[in-house]
Design an enzyme around this catalytic site. Sequence first.
Site, PDB file in Angstrom:
ATOM      1  N   LYS A 174      50.409  56.883  39.498  1.00 38.41           N
ATOM      2  CA  LYS A 174      50.436  56.135  40.761  1.00 38.41           C
ATOM      3  C   LYS A 174      50.324  57.111  41.922  1.00 38.41           C
ATOM      4  CE  LYS A 174      53.087  55.150  43.877  1.00 38.41           C
ATOM      5  NZ  LYS A 174      52.209  55.148  45.049  1.00 38.41           N
ATOM      6  N   GLY A 228      57.376  64.501  45.806  1.00 45.64           N
ATOM      7  CA  GLY A 228      57.402  63.863  47.116  1.00 45.64           C
ATOM      8  C   GLY A 228      58.629  64.313  47.880  1.00 45.64           C
ATOM      9  N   SER A 229      59.054  63.472  48.784  1.00 44.83           N
ATOM     10  CA  SER A 229      60.166  63.865  49.650  1.00 44.83           C
ATOM     11  C   SER A 229      61.497  63.813  48.895  1.00 44.83           C
ATOM     12  CB  SER A 229      60.222  62.928  50.854  1.00 44.83           C
ATOM     13  OG  SER A 229      60.481  61.617  50.410  1.00 44.83           O
ATOM     14  N   THR A 230      62.458  64.576  49.378  1.00 42.41           N
ATOM     15  CA  THR A 230      63.775  64.591  48.747  1.00 42.41           C
ATOM     16  C   THR A 230      64.428  63.215  48.857  1.00 42.41           C
ATOM     17  OG1 THR A 230      64.074  66.962  48.972  1.00 42.41           O
ATOM     18  CG2 THR A 230      66.083  65.650  48.896  1.00 42.41           C
ATOM     19  N   GLY A 233      62.935  61.120  46.229  1.00 48.61           N
ATOM     20  CA  GLY A 233      63.389  61.657  44.939  1.00 48.61           C
ATOM     21  C   GLY A 233      64.784  61.168  44.581  1.00 48.61           C
ATOM     22  N   GLU A 250      59.929  67.144  41.873  1.00 50.97           N
ATOM     23  CA  GLU A 250      59.496  68.299  42.672  1.00 50.97           C
ATOM     24  C   GLU A 250      59.526  67.797  44.111  1.00 50.97           C
ATOM     25  OE1 GLU A 250      58.118  70.543  44.889  1.00 50.97           O
ATOM     26  OE2 GLU A 250      56.092  70.042  44.225  1.00 50.97           O
ATOM     27  N   CYS A 284      54.835  71.613  50.493  1.00 47.21           N
ATOM     28  CA  CYS A 284      56.292  71.654  50.352  1.00 47.21           C
ATOM     29  C   CYS A 284      56.813  73.082  50.244  1.00 47.21           C
ATOM     30  CB  CYS A 284      56.719  70.841  49.147  1.00 47.21           C
ATOM     31  SG  CYS A 284      55.811  71.264  47.660  1.00 47.21           S
ATOM     32  N   GLU A 383      62.643  69.146  56.632  1.00 46.29           N
ATOM     33  CA  GLU A 383      61.229  69.383  56.348  1.00 46.29           C
ATOM     34  C   GLU A 383      60.377  68.599  57.361  1.00 46.29           C
ATOM     35  OE1 GLU A 383      59.668  67.959  52.521  1.00 46.29           O
ATOM     36  OE2 GLU A 383      58.772  69.946  52.333  1.00 46.29           O
TER      37      GLU A 383
END
Length: 483
Positions: A174, A228-230, A233, A250, A284, A383
């Site tokens: 996806k 993707g973003s924390t 995640g 990640e 990242c 970030e």
Amino acid sequence: MLIGGRLVEATGGRTYPVLNPATGAEIGSAPDAGPADLEAAIAAARQAFDGSTWPIDVELRVRCLRELHQALVDAGPAMRALTTAEVGAPVFLTTGPQYDVPVQALSWTIDLAEKYSWETDLGEATMMGLRSRRRLRREATGVVAAITPWNFPNQITLAKIGPALAAGNTVVLKPAPDTPWLACELGRLVAERTGLPPGVLNVVTPRDNATAAGLVTDPRVDQISFTGSTATGRAIMAAAAPSLKRVFLELGGKSAAIVLDDADLRSAVGAAAFAVCVHAGQGCALTTRLLVPRESYDQAVEIAAATMAGLPPSDPTDPGTVCGPVISAAQRDRVLGYLGLARAEGGRFAAGGGTDETKDGGFWIRPTVIAGLDNSARVAREEIFGPVLTVIGHDGDDDAVAIANDSEYGLSGSVDGSPERAAAVAARIRTGTIAVNGGLWYHPDAPFGGYKQSGIGREMGLAGFEEYLETKLVAESVPRRRS
Ligand code: ADP
């Protein structure tokens, strides 16, 4: 999309627009998958795992993946052009991490699968009077949902599906709604150019994250591989908990480039300023905090600003462009929000500080140097995902290590200085990768991932292959010899 071996539209023919970030113009549309499409993709992946020889036939996998590799090589010119059009990736990166390197890495992974020891003899052992011969087998995990972001779609997609498929899993891919086409094209190559059995790889492109979330809760999915973003995640890990899926994450970073007082200030600072301009800072692992000796602070800020002045945001189809557009209006506004925050917290811009007013369309941020803030500022902690460098002063090696590690993230970093001191500092930094004096950690055989809230697990290399394997211990009883 690719579902169960067939190239299909979304149920009901729903689509959504795909934009070129350099112009803002609609370049076409992508299928907007609904829950029924996800359901079909998961069912197809499950059936291919449970009902085909894919998980146990290494030769078949190697053959099919080599066909895919060749198809990706042949499609290189079209895929590189699409990467620039859809992602806004500067064309120079498409012969590197934006296309060619991940395609090479797929080949490396196939070679690894071909020579991998799927079974190891642990020898005989006696426990409670029973003698057993033990074999350690590595087996595929099952159905993997690969959820990818928009910044380096080919790199991240191939670093997931390559090892996952080579290890014998089946996959539902996806991609991010900002970059669905590259994944659809990958699906097309699989369908038209390879003998991958139906359902082994499925590609679905829902626009809506709530639809995508169905992948994370479905009990038929065994493993989530997410980049993707924390924040996302965390949500994915929580949503995967009730069905106890394996989760590879990640996530974000706020990596530090440390310049020691015996480094070549000009070249180290110039390299750090250059690095955050690459692909408009949408990576990242970029070093977005620059830690310099306090006594050289003003000089470092000047060097960084002068470097960025030579790297204006430009047309990504121009081979000389380093800094292209950011992906979307939403991302541009997010970066502008952080720039407003930097000003509000007392920072000043030594370069950049806003959008590029000279551009007609597209989404642009001028490379920006933020000075005058310390590591407690939000722009030093969060970030930003734009071409924005925050310069922070340090008072020597111990202080630099403390500042670098004072972050919820732990993805990457760099140290410049005399070799021994730089290596000693690098050893104390809590990150998954670190560059010393310009070393490059990115390579197909090198594991990549984060400490702390930058993730769980490693992508690429042997570790990135074994992420997708279970471990089975088989113990056979050894008959007692008659004396
Ligand atoms: P970014 O902030 O970089 O846009 P995200 O981390 O939100 O990225 O998204 C990365 C990927 O995760 C994208 O493919 C996105 O569609 C997907 N995604 C976002 N939220 C969810 C969710 N709740 N469940 C599953 N996938 C999600």
